[in-house]
Design an enzyme around this catalytic site. Structure first.
Site, PDB file in Angstrom:
ATOM      1  N   GLU A 345      -2.466 -20.363 -17.248  1.00 50.88           N
ATOM      2  CA  GLU A 345      -1.815 -20.186 -15.868  1.00 50.88           C
ATOM      3  C   GLU A 345      -0.367 -19.739 -16.253  1.00 50.88           C
ATOM      4  OE1 GLU A 345      -2.855 -21.603 -12.179  1.00 50.88           O
ATOM      5  OE2 GLU A 345      -3.985 -22.938 -13.154  1.00 50.88           O
ATOM      6  N   GLU A 614      -0.293 -33.345 -13.717  1.00 48.76           N
ATOM      7  CA  GLU A 614      -0.941 -32.644 -12.749  1.00 48.76           C
ATOM      8  C   GLU A 614      -1.700 -33.613 -11.912  1.00 48.76           C
ATOM      9  OE1 GLU A 614      -3.798 -29.574 -13.980  1.00 48.76           O
ATOM     10  OE2 GLU A 614      -3.096 -28.416 -11.790  1.00 48.76           O
TER      11      GLU A 614
HETATM   12  C1  BGC Z   1      -1.816 -24.447 -10.257  1.00 51.69           C
HETATM   13  C2  BGC Z   1      -0.908 -25.332  -9.140  1.00 51.69           C
HETATM   14  C3  BGC Z   1      -1.027 -24.401  -7.847  1.00 51.69           C
HETATM   15  C4  BGC Z   1      -2.185 -24.304  -7.431  1.00 51.69           C
HETATM   16  C5  BGC Z   1      -2.652 -23.475  -6.160  1.00 51.69           C
HETATM   17  C6  BGC Z   1      -3.121 -24.410  -9.549  1.00 51.69           C
HETATM   18  O1  BGC Z   1      -4.155 -23.669 -10.590  1.00 51.69           O
HETATM   19  O2  BGC Z   1      -1.901 -24.935 -11.442  1.00 51.69           O
HETATM   20  O3  BGC Z   1       0.092 -26.036  -9.649  1.00 51.69           O
HETATM   21  O4  BGC Z   1       0.000 -24.683  -7.276  1.00 51.69           O
HETATM   22  O5  BGC Z   1      -3.179 -23.773  -8.419  1.00 51.69           O
HETATM   23  O6  BGC Z   1      -3.945 -23.688  -5.868  1.00 51.69           O
END
Ligand code: BGC
Length: 734
Positions: A345, A614
């Protein structure tokens, strides 16, 4: 400054680039009969460049020119290279695929995110004392070659063959890119900011050699090795070990995050040129000798912002949490504010930046960093006012970008306003006002009866009250959306009024949204339709309900029913402790801050976290990973609790009417459980400090400092006073 670079061609190896990171070269001489006054070098890349003049690397910034909304603009860098040049000169520029031409985006659909191969443009202007100048610009006359960097990608790492010496002879080809899109670099430079030496070399139960640097971070490893040509050394990266102590990479998903290095003969030192990794551990294979700690250094890389905020208290675990927040910011402020630095990501998720922005602006001077990103956000805004989920909007061609989520899109209003408050940058409000307005109008277009309903959102992302199989907490998405509609409309009104516009219409709209919210979502007995912690937090903190103390009673009850724990996600967490404090429940806020059992901030600290996770349950109580899919150990969103430490525990608050702490408030809320607090904030108007100590007899000694040229309204033990420059001590009782 003349923009020489706009006269240069973008050059590349075109389709012939393949996976290789090519180099381009030009040999030139200065006029022997003239004296050089100054030499200026301008350079950029659709990709990442590393430039050398006469063998010396130009500048100390890395991963240049960073990541922008490439289709709209591209930064170029200008260097004074007077000291680099002599009579005969060689300029050599290496070109990596970077964010432009390697795969980006979790869906993995891109070969190269924006194009299949990178390109670069550069110009050197040699100015003589007689007023004349020679300008050397990239064009088809530059020599080109494949290099020993066989592959480089943001997610997948770098493969280098040190035996390969570029054999110039290939032809540079011209690639089209609109020169009008070139802008001088405006972000904070990305630099190597710290070197960390190994804490330990481990042999894992699987028998693998793993090096622990003791700190999760973003950057890369530099190593020195001695051996024979052709030996291949491989380094893989990981944030955590699994419960057996083995190297764990599943949470990187498809990101290979691997450095492969084929040695030349003898002793040599390597670090990558065009990529970065998020890691604490590395796994080593193919190392030709006994691995010794002194062969390895982790280099920390991020946007080189000035540190401005410090916090310390009598509870070492809270101090560790605060330190983890700082590392979360260092790891994820890499040219754009990213969600995480390790898996596939590393994107400029707007929601993550929105929730963390206030904390970010306290920890570091983030003005330049955010201004650059907000300019890209404005450019990425869709015609209809929608703000993409990520900025730069690399998903642009993907249908998944077809919605603007509440709390994500609101980065358009929240971030500029926070930057204004923290640094007094009024200009960013002027620049962003049209974007803010378009965003609010976009929501209005989607709303029915002043409620934002029936649109897709991310909800209270990762809230622990999520129904099975969902990432979204159970707070109603429509409720969250309307709450944010109200928040953004309110910020728009404040901004417009500051800039001198008539905001009567939007002011009325804000009132109407609030009325509609109450009608739709408030139930009898001061309950909300979503009976969740996050719903009460938003209603209270955003000012959507009157008699907020009554609603807070339910919030406290919900927390107590959960055994004094939180279950909020991205949306509720940043303001949870604020909502409690402003309704007279600071004691409950402290209980949550100091809670150690799962789920809590200190739970991760007790589990050895060195950054912010997270997920509250990134590693669960059994020591298992909650999932391999969405489990970063370096996501800063929940680190947004740090703003409460500065603003409530130490009690330093900015004044909206006097930004950049020209006038500010000091009103700490002490708690004996913390023992003492010392906090420092280097503002644009000088250094502010605030701290307190709880004595054994329950007396609280407050000490604080107001810098020259600023004033503070101080409220301690019910006594209010306005003070100018000085150091002060006051007493109160707990
Ligand atoms: C990210 C997040 C993001 C989210 C939104 C994720 O895959 O890592 O931090 O805000 O998607 O859906």
């Amino acid at each position: 400054m003349r923009e020489y670079i706009k006269e240069a061609d973008f050059i590349s190896l075109g389709e012939n680039t393949g996976k290789n990171c090519p180099v381009f070269r030009k040999v030139f001489s200065t006029d022997k009969n003239k004296e050089v006054r100054k030499a200026v070098f301008q350079v950029t890349a659709l990709g990442i460049y590393v430039a050398k003049i006469n063998g010396k690397r130009v500048g100390d910034a890395v991963l240049t020119p960073g990541w922008t909304e490439y289709e709209k603009r591209l930064q170029y860098f200008t260097y004074d290279v007077t000291d680099y040049i002599s009579g005969e000169n060689t300029v050599e520029i290496g070109l990596g695929h970077g964010w432009y031409a390697s795969r980006i985006g979790s869906v993995g659909v891109y070969k190269g995110a924006y194009a299949d191969f990178p390109s670069l443009a550069a110009a050197i202007a040699v100015q003589y004392t007689d007023g004349t100048e020679t300008v050397i610009k990239t064009d088809t006359g530059w020599e080109a070659a494949k290099s020993g960097v066989l592959f480089s990608g943001i997610y997948d790492g770098e493969r280098t063959d040190a035996r390969i010496i570029p054999e110039y002879g290939e032809k540079a080809v011209v690639t089209e890119y609109g020169k009008e899109k070139l802008v001088p670099a405006e972000g904070e430079y990305i630099r190597e900011t710290e070197r960390i030496y190994p804490k330990e070399i481990i042999t894992t139960p699987k028998g693998e050699t793993v090096i622990d640097f003791g700190q999760n971070m973003t950057g890369y490893v530099e190593f020195t090795v001695t051996g024979h040509a052709g030996t291949k050394v491989t380094i893989e990266h990981a944030e955590v070990l699994d419960k057996h102590g083995n190297f764990y990479t599943e949470n990187y998903r498809s990101a290979e995050a691997r450095a492969e290095y084929i040695m030349k003969e003898g002793r040599q030192t390597y670090k990558p040129l065009y990529t970065f990794y998020g890691f604490r551990y590395i796994r080593l294979s193919g190392w030709p000798e006994k691995a010794e700690k002194e062969n390895f250094t982790a280099i920390v890389v991020h946007s080189d912002m000035k540190r401005t905020g410090w916090f310390e208290c009598g509870n070492p675990k809270v101090n560790k949490l605060f330190e983890n927040v700082i590392w979360g910011q260092r790891s994820n402020f890499l040219d754009v504010p990213t969600d995480c630095p390790q898996r596939d990501e590393r994107l400029g998720w707007t929601g993550d930046a929105e929730v963390f922005c206030r904390t970010a602006c306290l920890n570091y001077d983030t003005e330049k960093f955010f201004v650059k990103w907000l300019h890209d956000l404005a450019l990425a805004q869709k015609e209809n006012g929608q703000i993409p989920r990520v900025v730069p909007d690399v998903f642009r061609t993907n249908d998944r970008s077809e919605f603007g989520s509440a709390a994500w899109g609101d980065a358009a209003t929240v971030c500029p306003y926070e930057v204004y408050l923290a640094f007094g940058n009024r200009n960013i409000l002027t620049e962003m006002y049209p974007t803010m307005k378009k965003w609010v109008d976009y929501i209005t277009g989607k709303s029915e009866g002043n409620l934002w309903k029936n649109s897709p959102h991310f909800g209270d992302w990762l809230g622990l009250d999520a129904p099975a199989g969902s990432y979204k907490g159970s707070t109603g998405e429509d409720l969250i959306a309307t709450a944010y509609y109200f928040l953004s409309c309110g910020i728009l009104v404040k901004t417009g009024e500051l800039l001198g516009y008539d905001m009567a219409g939007y002011r009325k709209l804000a009132g109407d949204i609030k009325e509609a919210f109450v009608k739709e979502y408030v139930r009898e007995g001061y309950r909300l339709s979503s009976d969740t912690q996050t719903a009460y937090v938003l209603a209270i903190h955003f000012g959507l309900v009157d008699e907020k103390e009554r609603f807070a009673e339910r919030l406290v009850q919900l927390i107590e029913e959960a055994g004094d724990t939180l279950c909020t996600g991205f949306v509720g967490t940043p303001y949870l402790l604020d909502a409690l404090t402003e309704t007279g429940h600071a004691d409950k806020a402290y209980t949550l801050l100091l809670q150690e059992k799962f789920p809590s901030w200190l739970y991760s600290v007790n589990r050895g976290a060195t950054t912010i996770w997270e997920h509250w349950d990134g590693v669960n109580e059994q020591g298992d990973m909650w999932s391999s899919d969405m489990n970063s150990f370096n996501h800063y969103a929940y680190g947004s609790v740090a703003q409460w430490m500065y603003r409530t525990v130490a009690g330093i608050r900015s004044d909206e009417k006097s930004p950049a702490y020209k006038h500010f408030y000091i009103s700490p809320i002490p708690d004996a459980k913390l023992g003492f607090v010392r906090c420092r904030l280097d503002t644009r108007n000088g250094t502010v400090t605030s701290g307190w100590t709880v004595e054994s007899d329950g007396t609280v000694r407050y000490e604080f400092e107001v810098p020259e040229g600023a004033t503070a309204t101080v409220k301690i033990s019910g006594v209010e006073e306005t003070l100018g420059k000085g150091r002060y001590t006051r007493y109160g009782r707990i």
